[in-house]
Design a protein around this motif. Structure first.
Motif, PDB file in Angstrom:
ATOM      1  N   GLY A  49      -3.218   6.611   1.326  1.00  0.00           N
ATOM      2  CA  GLY A  49      -2.565   7.206   2.486  1.00  0.00           C
ATOM      3  C   GLY A  49      -3.268   6.867   3.781  1.00  0.00           C
ATOM      4  O   GLY A  49      -2.630   6.501   4.777  1.00  0.00           O
ATOM      5  N   GLU A  50      -4.594   6.967   3.785  1.00  0.00           N
ATOM      6  CA  GLU A  50      -5.359   6.667   4.998  1.00  0.00           C
ATOM      7  C   GLU A  50      -5.271   5.189   5.352  1.00  0.00           C
ATOM      8  O   GLU A  50      -5.159   4.824   6.530  1.00  0.00           O
ATOM      9  CB  GLU A  50      -6.823   7.077   4.800  1.00  0.00           C
ATOM     10  CG  GLU A  50      -7.656   7.046   6.060  1.00  0.00           C
ATOM     11  CD  GLU A  50      -7.206   8.056   7.095  1.00  0.00           C
ATOM     12  OE1 GLU A  50      -7.500   7.848   8.289  1.00  0.00           O
ATOM     13  OE2 GLU A  50      -6.562   9.054   6.717  1.00  0.00           O
ATOM     14  N   ALA A  51      -5.320   4.317   4.343  1.00  0.00           N
ATOM     15  CA  ALA A  51      -5.203   2.881   4.591  1.00  0.00           C
ATOM     16  C   ALA A  51      -3.842   2.544   5.184  1.00  0.00           C
ATOM     17  O   ALA A  51      -3.742   1.764   6.143  1.00  0.00           O
ATOM     18  CB  ALA A  51      -5.430   2.101   3.304  1.00  0.00           C
ATOM     19  N   CYS A  52      -2.787   3.133   4.643  1.00  0.00           N
ATOM     20  CA  CYS A  52      -1.435   2.859   5.136  1.00  0.00           C
ATOM     21  C   CYS A  52      -1.271   3.339   6.573  1.00  0.00           C
ATOM     22  O   CYS A  52      -0.685   2.646   7.405  1.00  0.00           O
ATOM     23  CB  CYS A  52      -0.417   3.531   4.225  1.00  0.00           C
ATOM     24  SG  CYS A  52       1.268   2.925   4.455  1.00  0.00           S
ATOM     25  N   ARG A  53      -1.779   4.509   6.888  1.00  0.00           N
ATOM     26  CA  ARG A  53      -1.691   5.014   8.269  1.00  0.00           C
ATOM     27  C   ARG A  53      -2.476   4.124   9.226  1.00  0.00           C
ATOM     28  O   ARG A  53      -2.055   3.910  10.377  1.00  0.00           O
ATOM     29  CB  ARG A  53      -2.189   6.460   8.323  1.00  0.00           C
ATOM     30  CG  ARG A  53      -1.175   7.480   7.805  1.00  0.00           C
ATOM     31  CD  ARG A  53      -1.664   8.897   7.994  1.00  0.00           C
ATOM     32  NE  ARG A  53      -2.706   9.234   7.044  1.00  0.00           N
ATOM     33  CZ  ARG A  53      -2.471   9.763   5.840  1.00  0.00           C
ATOM     34  NH1 ARG A  53      -1.227   9.999   5.446  1.00  0.00           N
ATOM     35  NH2 ARG A  53      -3.466  10.055   5.027  1.00  0.00           N
TER      36      ARG A  53
ATOM     37  N   CYS B  76       0.828  -1.204   0.000  1.00  0.00           N
ATOM     38  CA  CYS B  76       0.000   0.000   0.000  1.00  0.00           C
ATOM     39  C   CYS B  76       0.864   1.256   0.000  1.00  0.00           C
ATOM     40  O   CYS B  76       0.577   2.230  -0.704  1.00  0.00           O
ATOM     41  CB  CYS B  76      -0.927  -0.019   1.212  1.00  0.00           C
ATOM     42  SG  CYS B  76      -2.095   1.358   1.289  1.00  0.00           S
ATOM     43  N   PHE B  77       1.952   1.231   0.758  1.00  0.00           N
ATOM     44  CA  PHE B  77       2.832   2.398   0.826  1.00  0.00           C
ATOM     45  C   PHE B  77       3.557   2.630  -0.504  1.00  0.00           C
ATOM     46  O   PHE B  77       3.716   3.777  -0.945  1.00  0.00           O
ATOM     47  CB  PHE B  77       3.850   2.217   1.947  1.00  0.00           C
ATOM     48  CG  PHE B  77       4.815   3.365   2.081  1.00  0.00           C
ATOM     49  CD1 PHE B  77       4.397   4.584   2.582  1.00  0.00           C
ATOM     50  CD2 PHE B  77       6.138   3.219   1.684  1.00  0.00           C
ATOM     51  CE1 PHE B  77       5.287   5.646   2.705  1.00  0.00           C
ATOM     52  CE2 PHE B  77       7.028   4.273   1.797  1.00  0.00           C
ATOM     53  CZ  PHE B  77       6.600   5.493   2.308  1.00  0.00           C
ATOM     54  N   LYS B  78       3.995   1.562  -1.155  1.00  0.00           N
ATOM     55  CA  LYS B  78       4.673   1.709  -2.449  1.00  0.00           C
ATOM     56  C   LYS B  78       3.730   2.314  -3.484  1.00  0.00           C
ATOM     57  O   LYS B  78       4.134   3.169  -4.296  1.00  0.00           O
ATOM     58  CB  LYS B  78       5.208   0.359  -2.915  1.00  0.00           C
ATOM     59  CG  LYS B  78       6.386  -0.147  -2.103  1.00  0.00           C
ATOM     60  CD  LYS B  78       6.892  -1.482  -2.619  1.00  0.00           C
ATOM     61  CE  LYS B  78       8.104  -1.942  -1.827  1.00  0.00           C
ATOM     62  NZ  LYS B  78       8.610  -3.271  -2.283  1.00  0.00           N
ATOM     63  N   ARG B  79       2.484   1.888  -3.471  1.00  0.00           N
ATOM     64  CA  ARG B  79       1.506   2.467  -4.386  1.00  0.00           C
ATOM     65  C   ARG B  79       1.243   3.926  -4.020  1.00  0.00           C
ATOM     66  O   ARG B  79       1.068   4.780  -4.902  1.00  0.00           O
ATOM     67  CB  ARG B  79       0.206   1.657  -4.336  1.00  0.00           C
ATOM     68  CG  ARG B  79      -0.903   2.188  -5.226  1.00  0.00           C
ATOM     69  CD  ARG B  79      -0.478   2.272  -6.675  1.00  0.00           C
ATOM     70  NE  ARG B  79      -1.521   2.811  -7.523  1.00  0.00           N
ATOM     71  CZ  ARG B  79      -1.322   3.294  -8.743  1.00  0.00           C
ATOM     72  NH1 ARG B  79      -0.100   3.293  -9.270  1.00  0.00           N
ATOM     73  NH2 ARG B  79      -2.324   3.772  -9.438  1.00  0.00           N
TER      74      ARG B  79
END
Length: 300
Positions: A114-118, A85-88
């Motif tokens: 961004g929200e999913a990664c956090r 998710c962060f790479k995307r």
């Protein structure tokens, strides 16, 4: 294995997760978690539905204070999904001119990733806090294996809304344990070393209350994490949204798989339309007024 109720106690002997993979001896709580990870991943890649994402995020954060005895497959998936998710997110951020999304914005793929990664980072942080770290060693090992990427994520400017230093500190302590007490040549040896010296994983955190296996103590300590309880507030006339929303999802899923339904000929349930008016079939210039159902977001 986590939660106040049955999903802390109920264990599923075997789950046919993929045709070539069977998950054995997984708790109901861990199964819920891995299903949520798959739903979020599918949503980010295909649906881009902010309503679905916000609800999945709320469920994850509600579960996060209660996570203990996490299944090793789920621990690996949490780490992998977070990194992916962060790479995307970095790709989308570059496409946006390195301009980060607004806080709480889920209307764009950048904001959703961004929200999913956090959320994943907060889930990890809560799962390896001092009271739970000895019961989630599989997650500690997964973080250790992917430590380079995890540290990069925690130190990124867009991910620093929460205090992520405990994750980096934990990885460093786990590294020290492996170097001092074991060879770490295999996963089994590394896990055994972490089990034998698990008390050292929280020795520098100031938590001197000792280890406890009580589920209630883990739950009561969750109050230190702040208010993480999200509740669903139903608005008046919820069917105005849910009836066309569900039918839109059903029609979209069947149209892409088994049936070819023509949306413009479906009259029983008004589906979402991009235009304000729909032409009548008689070829005249009269138009059909757009109904209140058409204000719902198109997710397929």
């Amino acid at each position: 294995s986590f939660g106040r109720d049955s999903f802390r106690r109920v264990s599923i002997p075997a789950v046919q997760w993929y045709k070539e993979r069977q998950i054995k001896a997984i708790s109901l709580g861990s199964m819920i978690l891995v299903v949520l990870l798959r739903v979020i991943t599918f949503n980010l890649n295909m649906l881009h539905d902010e309503f679905l994402l916000s609800n999945c995020i709320a469920v994850l954060l509600n579960l996060s204070p209660h996570i203990v005895q996490l299944h090793k497959y789920v621990a690996t998936r949490i780490t992998f999904v977070t990194i992916s998710c962060f790479k995307r997110y970095l790709v989308l951020l570059a496409e946006n001119g390195e301009i980060p999304e607004e806080e709480g914005d889920l209307s764009s793929p950048l904001g959703m990733h961004g929200e999913a990664c956090r959320t994943f980072l907060q889930l990890i942080k809560h799962s390896v806090r001092p009271r739970c770290v000895e019961d989630n060693l599989h997650l500690v090992y997964a973080l250790l294996v992917e430590q380079r990427d995890i540290q990069k994520i925690c130190q990124h400017a867009s991910m620093k809304q929460g205090d992520l230093a405990p994750i980096i500190d934990l990885i460093q302590r786990a590294n020290n344990i492996i170097e001092q007490h074991g060879t770490g040549r295999s996963a089994a040896e590394a896990m055994q070393t972490l089990k034998l010296h698990s008390s050292e994983l929280k020795s520098d955190t100031g938590d001197n209350r000792g280890r406890t296996s009580s589920a209630d103590s883990v739950t009561s300590e969750a109050t230190d994490l702040g208010n993480l309880t999200f509740t669903y507030e139903e608005e008046a006339d919820p069917e105005v949204f849910f009836v066309p929303y569900l039918w839109d999802v059903i029609v979209g899923a069947l149209t892409t798989s088994t049936l070819e339904w023509s949306r413009e000929k479906i009259l029983v349930f008004p589906l979402n339309e991009d235009t304000e008016t729909l032409p009548r079939d008689n070829g005249t210039n009269n138009a059909v007024e757009k109904t209140e159902f058409d204000n719902t977001p198109d997710v397929v």
